[in-house]
Design a protein around this motif. Structure first.
Motif, short mmCIF file in Angstrom:
data_model
loop_
_atom_site.label_atom_id
_atom_site.label_comp_id
_atom_site.label_asym_id
_atom_site.label_seq_id
_atom_site.Cartn_x
_atom_site.Cartn_y
_atom_site.Cartn_z
N ASP A 131 0.82 -1.01 -0.20
CA ASP A 131 0.22 -0.32 0.22
C ASP A 131 0.83 1.66 -0.12
O ASP A 131 0.36 2.28 -0.35
N ASP A 132 1.70 0.92 1.08
CA ASP A 132 3.23 2.52 0.42
C ASP A 132 3.26 2.84 -1.26
O ASP A 132 3.51 4.01 -1.41
N ILE A 133 4.03 1.81 -1.49
CA ILE A 133 4.71 2.26 -2.10
C ILE A 133 3.15 2.29 -3.55
O ILE A 133 3.85 2.87 -4.16
N GLY A 134 2.65 1.75 -3.29
CA GLY A 134 1.58 2.08 -4.63
C GLY A 134 0.95 4.07 -4.34
O GLY A 134 0.25 4.74 -5.30
N ALA A 135 0.78 3.83 -2.35
CA ALA A 135 0.56 5.28 -3.23
C ALA A 135 1.60 6.38 -3.27
O ALA A 135 1.50 7.16 -3.42
N ARG A 136 3.15 6.05 -2.74
CA ARG A 136 4.00 6.59 -3.67
C ARG A 136 4.10 7.14 -5.06
O ARG A 136 4.71 8.33 -5.43
N GLY A 137 3.67 5.92 -6.13
CA GLY A 137 3.04 6.19 -7.19
C GLY A 137 4.59 6.34 -8.34
O GLY A 137 3.87 6.72 -9.81
N ALA A 138 5.32 6.17 -7.42
CA ALA A 138 6.32 5.58 -8.73
C ALA A 138 6.40 4.79 -10.06
O ALA A 138 7.18 4.80 -10.83
N VAL A 139 6.29 3.52 -9.08
CA VAL A 139 5.71 2.34 -9.81
C VAL A 139 3.99 2.13 -9.66
O VAL A 139 3.74 1.84 -8.70
N LEU A 140 3.88 1.31 -10.68
CA LEU A 140 2.01 1.25 -10.82
C LEU A 140 1.41 -0.28 -10.58
O LEU A 140 2.96 -1.39 -11.10
N ILE A 141 1.10 -0.84 -9.59
CA ILE A 141 1.29 -1.96 -9.05
C ILE A 141 -0.15 -2.24 -8.99
O ILE A 141 -1.05 -1.60 -8.69
N ASP A 142 -0.35 -3.53 -9.04
CA ASP A 142 -1.52 -3.74 -8.80
C ASP A 142 -1.77 -5.75 -8.24
O ASP A 142 -0.70 -6.34 -8.53
N TYR A 143 -1.79 -5.51 -6.92
CA TYR A 143 -1.33 -6.78 -5.97
C TYR A 143 -3.25 -7.51 -5.25
O TYR A 143 -4.28 -6.95 -5.54
N GLU A 144 -2.71 -8.73 -5.48
CA GLU A 144 -3.79 -10.04 -5.27
C GLU A 144 -3.49 -10.82 -4.01
O GLU A 144 -2.14 -11.05 -3.88
N VAL A 145 -4.11 -11.08 -3.05
CA VAL A 145 -3.53 -11.81 -2.31
C VAL A 145 -4.76 -13.09 -2.18
O VAL A 145 -5.67 -13.30 -2.19
N ILE A 146 -3.43 -13.90 -1.18
CA ILE A 146 -4.13 -15.37 -1.50
C ILE A 146 -3.91 -16.08 -0.31
O ILE A 146 -2.78 -16.24 0.32
N PRO A 147 -4.93 -16.47 0.70
CA PRO A 147 -4.82 -17.11 2.33
C PRO A 147 -3.91 -18.02 2.41
O PRO A 147 -4.50 -18.54 1.92
N GLY A 148 -3.90 -17.97 3.48
CA GLY A 148 -3.15 -19.03 3.65
C GLY A 148 -3.04 -20.09 5.33
O GLY A 148 -3.76 -19.46 5.77
N ILE A 149 -2.70 -21.29 4.99
CA ILE A 149 -2.85 -21.58 6.97
C ILE A 149 -1.32 -21.10 7.50
O ILE A 149 -0.62 -21.18 7.23
N SER A 150 -2.25 -20.42 8.63
CA SER A 150 -1.59 -20.16 10.18
C SER A 150 -0.99 -20.10 10.98
O SER A 150 -1.45 -22.11 11.43
N SER A 151 -0.29 -19.98 12.16
CA SER A 151 1.04 -20.65 12.61
C SER A 151 -0.61 -21.33 14.08
O SER A 151 -0.45 -21.58 14.22
#
Length: 258
Positions: A131-151
């Motif tokens: 989110d920080d990188i996206g807010a800076r605006g220097a690099v255009l990114i789009d991300y997706e989250v894949i949940p995992g089994i937690s500890s």
């Protein structure tokens, strides 16, 4: 210059067992053009090795791995008012590194991936950094989250317990907050990120502990019992394991004795 965003997958990879990856996580890993890893130094090289084992198990053929050194964090401030500012400073420097890796190692339109221990939504900084990188605006990114089994899920499975009791709440907290005492109701407490073994301060309470370290790995250690009777054993096991491996990740559940 292409205006296509660089696509990022944030993949929960479980607590360490390659078999704990979900089918969605495996499919996502096979979509990635490059995997980004922030190394923890020679003493924690086993963490990178575990990631390689998972990639070797689930990604057919060769894959591209790009690594950088994780920035140093001042952990001497974990118990004082400077904790929050120390974490924010560390995350900012982490974001600087990740932004550089994404910009230099991933072309617009390509897909990169971060393999996150456990689940990305549970005490992990990756989403906030992106989110920080996206807010800076220097690099255009789009991300997706894949949940995992937690500890946390792995801990319950290994001890063959449920995380909750009937009709009662469950509290999730970092170890540093446990110094303030237990929550003021009859719920159970799941503790993560406890570098200072805060459970020892509660050894006089009528509590049962379910503790696990290196969950999901060949080095897994499990202990359960009345806290007053097993606290010293856990402290000794933890110290021995940390000295042997150079690092430790552990989680535990505290439950009021019946």
């Amino acid at each position: 210059m292409s205006s296509a965003p660089r696509r990022i997958l944030v993949i929960g990879m479980g607590a360490g067992d390659p078999d704990h990856l979900t089918l969605a996580a495996v499919k996502a890993m096979r979509r990635a053009d490059v995997f980004f890893v922030l190394g923890k130094g020679p003493e924690k090289s086993a963490l990178t090795d575990l990631r390689r084992d998972i990639l070797d198990t689930h990604v057919p053929g060769s894959y591209r791995l790009v690594s950088a050194e994780d920035p140093w964090r001042d952990r001497t401030r974990d118990d004082d008012p400077g904790y929050t500012s120390a974490v924010h400073d560390w995350r900012r420097r982490r974001a600087d590194i990740c932004e550089r890796l994404i910009r230099d190692e991933l072309a617009p339109g390509e897909c990169g991936a971060f393999l996150v221990w456990g689940d990305p939504a549970l005490y992990d900084s990756t989403l906030g950094i992106l989110d920080d990188i996206g807010a800076r605006g220097a690099v255009l990114i789009d991300y997706e989250v894949i949940p995992g089994i937690s500890s946390v899920s792995t801990l319950a499975a290994r001890h063959r317990i449920t995380l909750n009791q009937v009709g009662r709440p469950v509290h999730l907290t970092p170890g540093r907050r446990l110094a303030e005492g237990l929550p003021h109701d009859d719920g159970d407490v799941i503790v993560m990120l406890d570098a200072h073994q805060s459970f020892t301060r509660l050894a006089g309470e009528e509590l049962w502990i379910y503790w696990g370290a290196y969950l999901g790995t060949p080095d897994e250690i499990l202990v359960s019992g009345r806290l007053s009777e097993v606290a010293d054993r856990i402290v000794a096991l933890r110290a021995e394991a940390r000295a042997r491996h150079g690092w430790i990740m552990d989680t535990y559940l505290l439950r009021i004795c019946p």
